[in-house]
Design an enzyme around this catalytic site. Structure first.
Site, PDB file in Angstrom:
ATOM      1  N   LYS A  19       2.789  -1.478  -7.975  1.00 34.86           N
ATOM      2  CA  LYS A  19       1.824  -1.180  -9.025  1.00 34.86           C
ATOM      3  C   LYS A  19       1.570  -2.428  -9.903  1.00 34.86           C
ATOM      4  O   LYS A  19       2.255  -3.430  -9.764  1.00 34.86           O
ATOM      5  CB  LYS A  19       2.320   0.006  -9.863  1.00 34.86           C
TER       6      LYS A  19
HETATM    7  C1  LIG Z   1       2.564   5.155  -6.479  1.00 37.39           C
HETATM    8  C2  LIG Z   1       2.049   6.520  -6.667  1.00 37.39           C
HETATM    9  C3  LIG Z   1       2.888   7.602  -6.941  1.00 37.39           C
HETATM   10  C4  LIG Z   1       4.390   7.498  -6.907  1.00 37.39           C
HETATM   11  O1  LIG Z   1       4.916   6.582  -7.783  1.00 37.39           O
HETATM   12  P1  LIG Z   1       6.488   6.288  -7.769  1.00 37.39           P
HETATM   13  O2  LIG Z   1       6.710   5.566  -9.051  1.00 37.39           O
HETATM   14  O3  LIG Z   1       6.766   5.441  -6.576  1.00 37.39           O
HETATM   15  O4  LIG Z   1       7.196   7.581  -7.711  1.00 37.39           O
HETATM   16  C5  LIG Z   1       2.322   8.835  -7.194  1.00 37.39           C
HETATM   17  N1  LIG Z   1       0.996   9.019  -7.156  1.00 37.39           N
HETATM   18  C6  LIG Z   1       0.148   8.005  -6.865  1.00 37.39           C
HETATM   19  C7  LIG Z   1      -1.319   8.267  -6.850  1.00 37.39           C
HETATM   20  C8  LIG Z   1       0.650   6.730  -6.600  1.00 37.39           C
HETATM   21  O5  LIG Z   1      -0.192   5.734  -6.300  1.00 37.39           O
END
Ligand SMILES: *Cc1c(COP(=O)(O)O)cnc(C)c1O
Length: 378
Positions: free
Chosen positions: A182
Site C-alpha cells: 500500500k
Molecule cells: C490490501 C487490501 C485489503 C487487506 O489489507 P491487509 O492490511 O493486508 O489486511 C483489504 N481490502 C482491499 C481492497 C485491499 O486492497
C-alpha cells in the site's frame, strides 16, 4: 525482474524510530508511535478515533463485530475486491451479497444496491478501488433510508477524498491498510476509523482481546478482565514506528506517486484515443492518491499476451481480483444479486503496471515503451 511491480516505501527515518523503541524497551502495542499514527490519521481525516491494527483485514473484522453482524445477516459489497472484505463478515456467519461494479471506476455500482436489499440486510461495504472514491452520497442516502451501517473498505484510500471528505471517514466505520503493497506501510498493518464516538469504547475493548486493559492502564479500573468477544488486533510499536516515518512525509510520497501516475496517463493517452486500451477514470468529485495505475486490454487473451511480453522483458505487472462469487469459498458464503454484467468481464482485462514511491522515470518510460511495442503502436 528488473522492474518490480512493487517496492515497499522507505523514507530514511524508519531505522531511527525503530531503534528508539528497542532502546526504550517499549516494543509492544499502544506505545509512542502507535499514538502518533492514530493522531495523524485523526487529524488528516477528521474522525473521532483512529485505532492502529495488525491489518486492514483485522480492522474489518473489528467493524463486523462492532456492527453486531450475526448468523443469517446479509452484507452487500462488490465481488471485485480482496477476500478480506468478505471474509470478515463470513466469519460472523453473515451471507455475502454481491452486486455488480461500474466499469468506469471498478467500484460498486451504487444504482444496483437498493434492489439487493432485503429485511436481512445489515450493512453496505463500498470498496474504494485504486483509491478512487465510490459514489458515497448515494450510498449514504440508501443506508440512511434502509437503516443500514456503512463500512468503507478504504484499504487503498489513504490520502484520497470524495467531495473533500477523506475516504474512510464518511461511513460509520472505515478501514485502512498499511500492508507492504500500500502507499504507506508498516509491513503488515491497518487502522480502524470511527467517525463518531458511539463505538469507541467497544472498539478499544475488542482490539485488546475483549478486555478492558486500556482502562486498567489508565488507572480507571483496578483489575482488567474479559468484557466481550475480541482478539489480538494491536500491532507492535516497532511496526508503528516504521509507518510514522512515512506518514510524516505523506504529502511528498503522495506527490511522487501522482507524478508517476500522471506520466503513465499522459504517455498512454494516444493509445487510448486510438481505442487500443482503456485508461482509469477519476470522477470530478474524487481526488485520488495514485494507489495504482492500470490499463484495460481488449480481453483476457490480449492481457495474458501482454503479461508474458512484459515478464520476458524483466517487467513485473499484476492482475487481480478473481471475482469472489466465482471462487471456492464464494460459492459457499455468497451470492451475486442481479446481473454480472461487468464484474467478471472487466476484471479479466485489467492490468496493473509497476507503481511505487520513487519509481524511476526511466523505468516507467521503459514500461510504457514495452506496452507500446506489444501493441505495435508507434
Ligand atoms: C490490501 C487490501 C485489503 C487487506 O489489507 P491487509 O492490511 O493486508 O489486511 C483489504 N481490502 C482491499 C481492497 C485491499 O486492497
Amino acid at each position: 525482474m528488473r522492474i518490480n511491480f512493487n517496492v515497499p516505501p522507505f523514507t530514511g527515518k524508519e531505522f531511527d524510530y525503530i531503534k528508539e523503541c528497542v532502546e526504550a524497551q517499549k516494543i509492544c502495542g499502544d506505545g509512542k508511535y502507535t499514538a502518533l499514527d492514530n493522531e495523524w490519521i485523526e487529524k488528516k481525516t477528521g474522525v473521532t478515533k483512529a485505532l492502529l491494527t495488525t491489518s486492514c483485514t483485522h480492522a474489518t473484522e473489528m467493524a463486523a463485530i462492532l456492527a453486531g453482524i450475526k448468523e443469517g445477516d446479509e452484507v452487500i459489497m462488490p465481488s471485485f475486491t480482496f477476500v478480506s472484505t468478505a471474509n470478515a463478515f463470513a466469519l460472523r456467519g453473515a451471507r455475502i451479497v454481491f452486486v455488480d461494479i461500474r466499469p468506469d471506476t471498478m467500484n460498486i455500482d451504487e444504482t444496483k444496491i437498493e434492489a439487493a436489499i432485503t429485511e436481512k440486510t445489515r450493512a453496505i461495504v463500498p470498496v474504494h478501488y485504486a483509491g478512487v472514491g465510490c459514489e458515497m452520497d448515494t450510498i449514504m442516502d440508501i443506508a440512511k433510508r434502509h437503516n443500514l451501517l456503512v463500512i468503507e473498505d478504504a484499504a487503498q484510500g489513504v490520502m484520497s477524498t470524495y467531495k473533500g471528505k477523506a475516504l474512510g471517514a464518511i461511513g460509520d466505520f472505515g478501514n485502512y491498510s498499511f500492508h507492504e503493497t500500500k502507499n504507506y506501510s508498516m509491513g503488515e498493518g491497518g487502522a480502524l476509523l470511527l467517525k463518531d464516538a458511539t463505538y469507541v469504547d467497544d472498539a478499544i475493548i475488542i482490539r485488546e482481546k475483549g478486555t478492558n486493559r486500556t482502562l486498567y492502564k489508565l488507572g480507571k479500573v483496578d483489575k482488567y478482565s474479559w468484557i466481550e468477544i475480541g482478539s489480538s488486533y494491536l500491532p507492535s510499536d516497532m511496526n508503528a514506528a516504521y509507518l510514522y516515518a512515512q506518514l510524516q512525509l505523506a504529502d511528498e510520497i503522495n506527490q511522487n506517486r501522482l507524478k508517476s501516475w500522471n506520466r503513465y496517463y499522459d504517455a498512454f493517452r494516444d493509445m487510448a484515443e486510438k481505442g487500443l486500451i482503456e485508461l482509469p477514470y477519476v470522477p470530478a468529485e474524487c481526488v485520488h492518491n495514485a494507489h495504482m495505475f492500470y490499463i484495460k486490454c481488449k480481453d483476457f487473451e490480449e492481457r495474458q499476451g501482454l503479461i508474458d511480453y512484459l515478464k520476458s522483458n524483466g517487467i513485473l505487472p499484476a492482475s487481480h481480483y478473481i471475482p469472489l462469487h466465482s471462487s471456492k469459498a464464494g460459492l459457499r458464503f455468497s451470492e451475486f444479486r442481479g446481473e454480472d454484467k461487468y464484474t467478471t468481464k472487466e476484471s479479466e482485462r485489467l492490468l496493473r503496471l509497476p507503481l511505487y514511491y520513487n519509481l524511476k522515470e526511466e523505468d516507467l518510460d521503459e514500461v510504457v515503451m514495452r506496452v507500446k511495442e506489444y501493441y505495435r503502436f508507434t
